[in-house]
Design an enzyme around this catalytic site. Structure first.
Site, short mmCIF file in Angstrom:
data_model
loop_
_atom_site.label_atom_id
_atom_site.label_comp_id
_atom_site.label_asym_id
_atom_site.label_seq_id
_atom_site.Cartn_x
_atom_site.Cartn_y
_atom_site.Cartn_z
N ASP A 230 3.00 -2.84 5.83
CA ASP A 230 1.85 -2.16 5.24
C ASP A 230 0.77 -2.02 6.31
O ASP A 230 0.19 -3.00 6.76
CB ASP A 230 1.33 -2.98 4.05
CG ASP A 230 0.20 -2.27 3.32
OD1 ASP A 230 0.34 -2.05 2.12
OD2 ASP A 230 -0.83 -1.93 3.97
N ARG B 118 -2.05 3.77 -3.53
CA ARG B 118 -0.78 3.98 -4.20
C ARG B 118 -0.59 2.90 -5.25
O ARG B 118 -0.63 1.71 -4.94
CB ARG B 118 0.35 3.91 -3.16
CG ARG B 118 1.65 4.44 -3.70
CD ARG B 118 2.64 4.65 -2.59
NE ARG B 118 2.83 3.46 -1.77
CZ ARG B 118 3.95 3.21 -1.08
NH1 ARG B 118 4.92 4.08 -1.08
NH2 ARG B 118 4.06 2.13 -0.36
N THR C 85 3.85 2.58 -10.17
CA THR C 85 4.37 3.95 -10.30
C THR C 85 4.61 4.60 -8.94
O THR C 85 5.28 5.62 -8.85
CB THR C 85 3.36 4.83 -11.05
OG1 THR C 85 2.17 4.91 -10.25
CG2 THR C 85 3.02 4.27 -12.42
N ASP D 255 -2.74 -3.57 5.44
CA ASP D 255 -2.77 -5.04 5.53
C ASP D 255 -2.74 -5.51 6.97
O ASP D 255 -3.46 -6.45 7.35
CB ASP D 255 -1.56 -5.64 4.77
CG ASP D 255 -1.77 -5.62 3.26
OD1 ASP D 255 -2.94 -5.57 2.84
OD2 ASP D 255 -0.77 -5.64 2.52
#
Ligand code: RB5
Length: 366
Positions: free
Chosen positions: A357, A261, A265, A360
């Site tokens: 995340d 991703r 944007t 991560d």
């Protein structure tokens, strides 16, 4: 509109009056009972009948009446998916729709006169739920409901989302959400949860009879009948679920699809894809722990379809309503299996409350 109406003995007269009123307004009325005002009728019996029709989608809205309206509202609000509002004036009735999205109106026949009950009903029927802050508040309620529900599988909104509620999954999910959970524990638990989800997801695989020789005699057994499965993790976080699924379904083939991703944007950029050759013949589980905006998941599904995939499901640990909406509107035929339907996305595109995340946390890159 299809409206179910129910009452106990105390609300029977008002129910009959409102039935005529609703029919005159052009609505189709389903009478859930009770069917007499003479015999004592317990409000939970008739309230549940009406509320369940709304919860199951058989009726679009419900109206329930008892003496005070209190018994009916307590009853109806025990049914998952029901937002019941006891109203005694038109403006509260309108706000119960606009702010609270009430799909059941409750009236007290001993506290509210017949003419007022009619105008309350009209005001309630004419109002629509508002979005924005009111929608996000309503979602807090549905999210709590979904997470505390004791059933193992919950189907929501048109059957597209299957929330898997097994207590072991919910327990482990809380540990992976915890920011203090170590990378190693996060990794192990994500695979364990994926395996448990695979167990639930595969519960309807077709079986065929087989013969088996036990040390004692021959017996009839079962084997999974020729189903071909493919697990397709979305790189990189999806990798964290593959081993867990393969522990349960060891013969599944594994494809990979690489999407990331763009942090600016928030759009998916696709950089790698390798699928089994016979992907068109397989039931495909696209796996990604977080269904956030739905952009990556939807792009992954589009990509797999373009390469011949037909029977596709999405498996996500945690989903946001925004992601569910995106995938469901882009790919209405795709079922979404998830362990939690969270509240919303924040301004950075992270699921709230989520777990941060997943990539991560899985690979220790932060
Ligand atoms: C029945 O007498 C009455 O208790 C019931 O209609 C309702 O008011 C309960 O909340």
């Amino acid at each position: 509109m299809e409206i179910v109406i129910g009452s106990d003995h105390a609300g029977f007269g008002m129910k009959e009056d409102l039935k005529r009123f609703l029919s005159d307004l052009g609505h189709s009325v389903d009478d859930a009972g009770t069917f007499s005002g003479e015999q004592s009728a317990d409000y939970p019996d008739w309230g549940l009948k009406g509320a369940l029709k709304v919860a199951s989608g058989k009726a679009e809205r419900g109206i329930l009446i008892c003496g005070t309206g209190i018994g009916m509202s307590i009853t109806a609000n025990k049914v998952r998916g029901v937002f019941a509002a006891l109203c005694a004036d038109e403006s509260t009735a309108r706000l119960s729709r606009e702010h609270n999205g009430a799909n059941v109106l409750v009236l007290g026949s001993r506290t509210t006169g017949a003419a007022l009950a009619r105008s309350i009903t009209k005001a309630w029927l004419d109002a629509e739920p508002e979005g924005g802050r009111h929608l996000s508040r309503r979602r807090k309620i549905t999210s709590w409901e979904a997470q505390t529900c004791r059933e193992n599988v919950e189907t929501t909104e048109n059957g597209r989302v299957i929330v898997i509620k097994h207590p072991l999954i919910q327990h482990k999910l809380s540990i992976v959400r915890d920011k203090n959970t170590s990378v190693k524990d996060f990794r192990d638990l994500l695979q364990e949860i994926a395996g448990l989800m695979a167990y639930e997801i595969s519960r309807n695989l077709p079986l065929e009879e087989t013969d088996v020789e036990t040390p004692v005699c021959s017996a009839r057994g079962f084997s999974i009948s020729g189903k071909k499965l493919a697990v397709v993790p979305v790189l990189r976080a999806g990798l964290g679920m593959v081993e867990g699924i393969l522990r349960i379904i060891p013969n599944a083939k594994v494809g990979h699809i690489g999407l990331y991703r763009d942090p600016n944007t928030l759009q998916p950029v696709d950089y790698y894809c390798k699928l089994p050759n016979d992907i068109g013949e397989r039931d495909i589980f696209i796996v990604d722990p977080m269904l956030a905006t739905g952009g990556s998941a939807s792009a992954a599904i589009t990509h797999v379809k373009r390469l011949g995939g037909r029977r596709i499901s999405l498996v996500s640990l945690i989903s946001a309503p925004e992601g569910v909406d995106k995938v469901s509107s882009d790919h209405p035929e795709v079922a979404i299996f998830t362990a939690a339907l969270d509240e919303r996305l924040n301004d950075h595109g992270y699921i709230v409350p989520g777990l941060g995340d997943a990539g991560d946390r899985l690979f220790g890159t932060k």
